[in-house]
Design a protein around this motif. Structure first.
Motif, PDB file in Angstrom:
ATOM      1  N   LEU A  11       0.673  -1.228  -0.160  1.00 52.52           N
ATOM      2  CA  LEU A  11      -0.082   0.025   0.326  1.00 52.52           C
ATOM      3  C   LEU A  11       1.008   1.104   0.158  1.00 52.52           C
ATOM      4  O   LEU A  11       1.493   1.474   0.821  1.00 52.52           O
ATOM      5  CB  LEU A  11      -1.112   0.044   1.327  1.00 52.52           C
ATOM      6  CG  LEU A  11      -2.124  -0.869   1.221  1.00 52.52           C
ATOM      7  CD1 LEU A  11      -2.982  -0.408   2.464  1.00 52.52           C
ATOM      8  CD2 LEU A  11      -2.884  -0.170   0.086  1.00 52.52           C
ATOM      9  N   GLY A  59     -18.384   1.081  -0.190  1.00 57.98           N
ATOM     10  CA  GLY A  59     -17.460   0.218   0.038  1.00 57.98           C
ATOM     11  C   GLY A  59     -17.995  -0.880   1.128  1.00 57.98           C
ATOM     12  O   GLY A  59     -19.071  -0.534   1.813  1.00 57.98           O
ATOM     13  N   LEU A  60     -17.115  -1.723   1.359  1.00 63.92           N
ATOM     14  CA  LEU A  60     -15.854  -1.987   1.238  1.00 63.92           C
ATOM     15  C   LEU A  60     -16.079  -3.256  -0.235  1.00 63.92           C
ATOM     16  O   LEU A  60     -16.662  -3.923  -0.032  1.00 63.92           O
ATOM     17  CB  LEU A  60     -15.067  -2.779   2.141  1.00 63.92           C
ATOM     18  CG  LEU A  60     -14.856  -1.857   3.310  1.00 63.92           C
ATOM     19  CD1 LEU A  60     -14.596  -2.578   4.337  1.00 63.92           C
ATOM     20  CD2 LEU A  60     -13.629  -0.955   3.119  1.00 63.92           C
ATOM     21  N   TYR A  62     -14.487  -5.150  -3.863  1.00 66.64           N
ATOM     22  CA  TYR A  62     -13.201  -5.733  -4.499  1.00 66.64           C
ATOM     23  C   TYR A  62     -13.693  -6.571  -5.497  1.00 66.64           C
ATOM     24  O   TYR A  62     -15.006  -6.885  -5.685  1.00 66.64           O
ATOM     25  CB  TYR A  62     -12.220  -6.530  -3.560  1.00 66.64           C
ATOM     26  CG  TYR A  62     -13.153  -7.348  -2.478  1.00 66.64           C
ATOM     27  CD1 TYR A  62     -12.848  -8.721  -3.149  1.00 66.64           C
ATOM     28  CD2 TYR A  62     -13.766  -7.052  -1.614  1.00 66.64           C
ATOM     29  CE1 TYR A  62     -13.609  -9.803  -2.128  1.00 66.64           C
ATOM     30  CE2 TYR A  62     -14.207  -7.941  -0.720  1.00 66.64           C
ATOM     31  CZ  TYR A  62     -14.283  -9.478  -1.083  1.00 66.64           C
ATOM     32  OH  TYR A  62     -14.789 -10.370  -0.301  1.00 66.64           O
ATOM     33  N   LYS A  71      -5.862   0.052  -7.908  1.00 63.87           N
ATOM     34  CA  LYS A  71      -6.355   1.296  -8.051  1.00 63.87           C
ATOM     35  C   LYS A  71      -5.343   2.493  -7.489  1.00 63.87           C
ATOM     36  O   LYS A  71      -4.535   2.441  -6.675  1.00 63.87           O
ATOM     37  CB  LYS A  71      -7.629   1.287  -7.136  1.00 63.87           C
ATOM     38  CG  LYS A  71      -8.814   0.384  -7.535  1.00 63.87           C
ATOM     39  CD  LYS A  71      -9.983   0.484  -6.504  1.00 63.87           C
ATOM     40  CE  LYS A  71     -11.116  -0.383  -6.997  1.00 63.87           C
ATOM     41  NZ  LYS A  71     -12.108  -0.334  -6.106  1.00 63.87           N
ATOM     42  N   ASP A  82      -9.928   7.635   2.739  1.00 64.06           N
ATOM     43  CA  ASP A  82      -9.874   6.408   1.806  1.00 64.06           C
ATOM     44  C   ASP A  82      -9.443   5.236   2.610  1.00 64.06           C
ATOM     45  O   ASP A  82      -8.684   5.286   3.487  1.00 64.06           O
ATOM     46  CB  ASP A  82      -8.663   6.749   0.724  1.00 64.06           C
ATOM     47  CG  ASP A  82      -9.102   5.749  -0.615  1.00 64.06           C
ATOM     48  OD1 ASP A  82     -10.393   5.647  -0.870  1.00 64.06           O
ATOM     49  OD2 ASP A  82      -8.295   5.683  -1.281  1.00 64.06           O
ATOM     50  N   ALA A  84      -8.168   0.923   2.875  1.00 69.64           N
ATOM     51  CA  ALA A  84      -8.291  -0.412   1.983  1.00 69.64           C
ATOM     52  C   ALA A  84      -7.737  -1.397   3.185  1.00 69.64           C
ATOM     53  O   ALA A  84      -7.445  -1.276   4.294  1.00 69.64           O
ATOM     54  CB  ALA A  84      -6.828  -0.329   1.305  1.00 69.64           C
ATOM     55  N   HIS A  97      -6.631  -2.863   8.315  1.00 73.05           N
ATOM     56  CA  HIS A  97      -6.848  -1.856   7.215  1.00 73.05           C
ATOM     57  C   HIS A  97      -6.013  -0.403   7.369  1.00 73.05           C
ATOM     58  O   HIS A  97      -5.495  -0.342   8.510  1.00 73.05           O
ATOM     59  CB  HIS A  97      -8.242  -1.411   7.440  1.00 73.05           C
ATOM     60  CG  HIS A  97      -8.624  -0.429   8.625  1.00 73.05           C
ATOM     61  ND1 HIS A  97      -9.023  -1.225   9.794  1.00 73.05           N
ATOM     62  CD2 HIS A  97      -8.819   0.580   8.885  1.00 73.05           C
ATOM     63  CE1 HIS A  97      -9.296  -0.380  10.873  1.00 73.05           C
ATOM     64  NE2 HIS A  97      -8.952   0.790  10.078  1.00 73.05           N
ATOM     65  N   ILE A 112      -3.733   1.280  -4.238  1.00 75.68           N
ATOM     66  CA  ILE A 112      -4.027   0.153  -3.747  1.00 75.68           C
ATOM     67  C   ILE A 112      -3.871  -1.141  -4.642  1.00 75.68           C
ATOM     68  O   ILE A 112      -4.559  -0.990  -5.572  1.00 75.68           O
ATOM     69  CB  ILE A 112      -5.702   0.227  -3.317  1.00 75.68           C
ATOM     70  CG1 ILE A 112      -5.733   1.587  -2.487  1.00 75.68           C
ATOM     71  CG2 ILE A 112      -6.294  -0.979  -2.394  1.00 75.68           C
ATOM     72  CD1 ILE A 112      -7.057   2.167  -2.191  1.00 75.68           C
ATOM     73  N   HIS A 118     -11.524  -1.898  -0.958  1.00 82.12           N
ATOM     74  CA  HIS A 118     -11.433  -0.362  -0.979  1.00 82.12           C
ATOM     75  C   HIS A 118     -12.781   0.158  -0.839  1.00 82.12           C
ATOM     76  O   HIS A 118     -13.905  -0.382  -1.265  1.00 82.12           O
ATOM     77  CB  HIS A 118     -11.015  -0.182  -2.317  1.00 82.12           C
ATOM     78  CG  HIS A 118     -10.965   1.365  -2.537  1.00 82.12           C
ATOM     79  ND1 HIS A 118     -11.946   1.946  -3.518  1.00 82.12           N
ATOM     80  CD2 HIS A 118     -10.237   2.383  -1.934  1.00 82.12           C
ATOM     81  CE1 HIS A 118     -11.464   3.503  -3.255  1.00 82.12           C
ATOM     82  NE2 HIS A 118     -10.364   3.547  -2.208  1.00 82.12           N
ATOM     83  N   TYR A 131     -10.070   7.627 -10.131  1.00 80.86           N
ATOM     84  CA  TYR A 131      -9.115   6.293  -9.810  1.00 80.86           C
ATOM     85  C   TYR A 131      -9.261   5.538 -10.876  1.00 80.86           C
ATOM     86  O   TYR A 131     -10.035   5.490 -11.631  1.00 80.86           O
ATOM     87  CB  TYR A 131      -9.623   5.468  -8.720  1.00 80.86           C
ATOM     88  CG  TYR A 131     -11.175   5.105  -8.674  1.00 80.86           C
ATOM     89  CD1 TYR A 131     -11.280   3.371  -9.216  1.00 80.86           C
ATOM     90  CD2 TYR A 131     -12.048   5.818  -8.255  1.00 80.86           C
ATOM     91  CE1 TYR A 131     -12.599   3.252  -8.833  1.00 80.86           C
ATOM     92  CE2 TYR A 131     -13.381   5.129  -8.092  1.00 80.86           C
ATOM     93  CZ  TYR A 131     -13.368   3.776  -8.531  1.00 80.86           C
ATOM     94  OH  TYR A 131     -14.821   3.155  -8.508  1.00 80.86           O
ATOM     95  N   CYS A 133      -7.744   2.021 -12.694  1.00 82.74           N
ATOM     96  CA  CYS A 133      -7.832   0.574 -12.410  1.00 82.74           C
ATOM     97  C   CYS A 133      -7.177  -0.311 -13.518  1.00 82.74           C
ATOM     98  O   CYS A 133      -7.097   0.451 -14.671  1.00 82.74           O
ATOM     99  CB  CYS A 133      -9.437  -0.074 -12.548  1.00 82.74           C
ATOM    100  SG  CYS A 133     -10.465   0.870 -11.365  1.00 82.74           S
TER     101      CYS A 133
END
Length: 186
Positions: A11, A59-60, A62, A71, A82, A84, A97, A112, A118, A131, A133
């Motif tokens: 991270l 979120g969260l 994925y 991301k 933010d 993760a 986290h 991330i 996320h 963001y 990807c």
């Protein structure tokens, strides 16, 4: 550009060089060459933009491998928290986290990698989040974890009575019940 490693492996916080003068500012938001030199090898193929009002928690989220997404998150208007969550089996920080405030003022970016859930909360009146990807959206691989999971103990910095949660996010499973298939590798 300054690279700041977090206590969770892989991270990364990116602090871009910002050139300000009376007209405003300029920054390079992405350069594949510079990011690769910094060890970020994700090949970004999709950009997303999200606008939300104060109190929204998204979120969260994925996607399962092989559809998982790295991301690169930044904010062009407002402030978000933010978050993760490490979902990589055998990771020394599995289930932990990391949270960081991203804003149009601090201009930080948050990388991330694949293998993380996320989410973010909006701390300002509104926020525009962008963001990148490295994989396309796959509805079949889409998964999530409840934002208010008791084991994760995430402080979203939003009072519970002011939290705005989508109907989809309000029925996500707990961390212990969530399906994930990521494996940590050095």
């Amino acid at each position: 550009m300054e690279i700041i490693n977090t206590e969770i492996p892989n991270l990364i916080i990116i602090k871009p060089e910002v050139y300000s003068d009376p007209r405003g500012y300029f920054l390079e938001s992405f350069s594949e060459k510079r990011y690769k030199e910094a060890g970020i090898n994700a090949q970004f193929i999709q950009d997303n933009i999200s606008k939300s009002s104060y109190g929204v928690i998204r979120g969260l989220h994925y996607q399962l491998a092989p559809y998982s997404q790295s991301k690169l998150v930044s904010v062009i208007e407002g402030t978000i928290l933010d978050v993760a969550v490490d979902l990589r089996k055998n990771s020394p920080t599995f289930g932990q986290h990391f949270a960081i405030e991203l804003s149009d003022e601090n201009k930080l970016q948050f990388f991330i990698p694949q293998g993380f859930a996320h989410g973010f909360s909006v701390l300002s009146e509104s926020a525009v989040v962008v963001y990148k990807c490295d994989n396309y959206f796959s509805q079949e691989a889409e998964r999530g974890i409840a934002y208010n999971d008791a084991n994760l103990k995430i402080d979203w910095k939003i009072p519970a009575e002011k939290a705005i949660i989508s109907s989809k996010d309000s029925i996500l499973p707990s961390f212990k019940e969530a399906e994930h298939n990521f494996v940590y590798s050095i």
